[in-house]
Motif scaffolding. Structure first.
Motif, PDB file in Angstrom:
ATOM      1  N   SER A  87       0.844  -1.180   0.000  1.00  0.00           N
ATOM      2  CA  SER A  87       0.000   0.000   0.000  1.00  0.00           C
ATOM      3  C   SER A  87       0.886   1.238   0.000  1.00  0.00           C
ATOM      4  O   SER A  87       2.086   1.165   0.312  1.00  0.00           O
ATOM      5  N   ASP A  88       0.318   2.388  -0.335  1.00  0.00           N
ATOM      6  CA  ASP A  88       1.111   3.611  -0.369  1.00  0.00           C
ATOM      7  C   ASP A  88       1.772   3.882   0.985  1.00  0.00           C
ATOM      8  O   ASP A  88       2.953   4.257   1.050  1.00  0.00           O
ATOM      9  N   ALA A  89       1.031   3.689   2.071  1.00  0.00           N
ATOM     10  CA  ALA A  89       1.577   3.965   3.403  1.00  0.00           C
ATOM     11  C   ALA A  89       2.703   3.001   3.743  1.00  0.00           C
ATOM     12  O   ALA A  89       3.732   3.404   4.312  1.00  0.00           O
ATOM     13  N   GLU A  90       2.531   1.730   3.398  1.00  0.00           N
ATOM     14  CA  GLU A  90       3.577   0.738   3.678  1.00  0.00           C
ATOM     15  C   GLU A  90       4.826   1.028   2.855  1.00  0.00           C
ATOM     16  O   GLU A  90       5.950   0.959   3.364  1.00  0.00           O
ATOM     17  N   ARG A  91       4.635   1.344   1.592  1.00  0.00           N
ATOM     18  CA  ARG A  91       5.783   1.660   0.725  1.00  0.00           C
ATOM     19  C   ARG A  91       6.522   2.887   1.229  1.00  0.00           C
ATOM     20  O   ARG A  91       7.756   2.914   1.286  1.00  0.00           O
ATOM     21  N   ASP A  92       5.764   3.919   1.601  1.00  0.00           N
ATOM     22  CA  ASP A  92       6.395   5.140   2.097  1.00  0.00           C
ATOM     23  C   ASP A  92       7.196   4.878   3.372  1.00  0.00           C
ATOM     24  O   ASP A  92       8.257   5.489   3.585  1.00  0.00           O
ATOM     25  N   ALA A  93       6.699   3.977   4.220  1.00  0.00           N
ATOM     26  CA  ALA A  93       7.409   3.663   5.461  1.00  0.00           C
ATOM     27  C   ALA A  93       8.744   2.986   5.159  1.00  0.00           C
ATOM     28  O   ALA A  93       9.753   3.272   5.822  1.00  0.00           O
TER      29      ALA A  93
ATOM     30  N   ARG B 228      11.037   5.664   3.907  1.00  0.00           N
ATOM     31  CA  ARG B 228      11.405   6.561   4.998  1.00  0.00           C
ATOM     32  C   ARG B 228      12.524   5.950   5.835  1.00  0.00           C
ATOM     33  O   ARG B 228      13.478   6.639   6.222  1.00  0.00           O
TER      34      ARG B 228
END
Length: 239
Positions: free
Chosen positions: A14-20, A23
Motif C-alpha cells: 500500500s502507499d503507506a507501507e511503501r512510504d514507510a 522513509r
C-alpha cells in the motif's frame, strides 16, 4: 519425489507501507553521539535480530552469528582497542583532514546499552555451497545484508545504530574469542535515540557529499551512458 512448492501473493505494498520502507531507508543514520541510557526491551531486540536473520543469503547458507555485548568491562576493552586503532588512523591523513577527523566522534561503544558484533562463519554450509562455487566471498556479502536488515528495522523501531569499523582485527578477535574461521563483519552500537541528524553527519561536517545518482549509472558496459556513448562525468549536472 520433489517437494511441493508453496507460493505467496506478490504485488506492491500500500502507499503507506511503501512510504514507510523508503522513509526507513532515507532517514537511517550512523549514530555516535545520540544514544540514551534506556535499555532496549528484549522483545524489540529479538525483532531486530529476527529481521537480520531474514536477510538474503547465497545458497541459503545463513553464515551469520550475533554476539550481544552488554558487560561494561568487555565494552571498555573494545573501546580501548578502538582508541589505539583510531590514533593510528588519524596519523594516516594530511594535516587539514587530520584535524577534522580528530574532531568527529566515531563510536558510541560505552554510551550505547547494547553492542552487537555480527560475524560470518566461513565454514557454514560446508566446502561447497550453492551459488558460492565461483565466488568465495558471497558469504561475506550475505552477512552485510543481515547488517542492513537490522539497521532498517532498528530505524523503524526508533533504535539508533552505529557501525564501528576502526579496529585491528587481532584485537577484536582476542577480546571476543572468535575462532579463526569466523570473521567479524560489523561491530554495532545499539540504543534508543531522541533525535537523528537530518542528513549524514559526515556530510554535515564537510567530510564528503552524496554523489549525484546520475554519475553512478552505466548501461550495458562500464562507462556507457544511456545514449550508448561514453560521457565526461563533469558534464553531468548534480541533483
Amino acid at each position: 519425489m520433489p517437494q511441493s512448492i508453496h507460493l505467496a501473493p506478490a504485488g506492491p505494498f500500500s502507499d503507506a507501507e511503501r512510504d514507510a520502507v523508503y522513509r526507513a531507508i532515507h532517514t537511517r543514520r550512523d549514530v555516535r553521539s545520540q544514544f540514551q541510557p534506556d535499555p532496549i526491551a528484549p522483545e524489540v531486540l529479538e525483532r531486530l535480530l529476527l529481521a537480520a536473520h531474514h536477510a538474503p543469503s547465497v545458497g541459503f547458507m545463513q553464515p551469520w552469528n550475533f554476539l550481544l555485548l552488554t558487560d561494561p568491562a568487555t565494552k571498555a576493552r573494545v573501546k580501548h582497542a578502538f582508541s589505539r586503532a583510531n590514533d593510528e588512523a588519524a596519523a594516516m591523513f594530511g594535516d587539514a583532514r587530520k584535524a577534522l577527523y580528530s574532531a568527529i566522534k566515531l563510536e558510541g561503544i560505552t554510551d550505547a546499552p547494547v553492542n552487537l558484533c555480527i560475524t560470518c562463519d566461513r565454514e557454514r554450509g560446508g566446502p561447497v555451497v550453492l551459488g558460492r562455487t565461483h565466488n568465495r566471498d558471497t558469504d561475506l556479502y550475505s552477512t552485510v545484508c543481515a547488517v542492513q536488515n537490522l539497521w532498517l528495522a532498528a530505524r523503524a523501531e526508533g533504535i539508533g545504530v552505529g557501525w564501528v569499523s576502526i579496529f585491528n582485527d587481532a584485537d577484536l578477535r582476542e577480546i571476543l574469542g572468535l575462532p579463526e574461521h569466523v570473521v567479524p563483519v560489523a561491530y554495532l552500537c545499539l540504543g534508543h535515540v531522541r533525535e537523528l541528524h537530518s542528513e549524514p553527519e559526515l556530510q554535515q561536517r564537510g567530510w564528503a557529499q552524496r554523489m549525484p545518482l546520475e554519475e553512478l549509472i552505466f548501461h550495458n558496459s562500464w562507462g556507457q551512458r544511456e545514449s550508448g556513448e561514453s560521457s565526461d562525468l563533469s558534464e553531468i549536472p548534480s541533483l
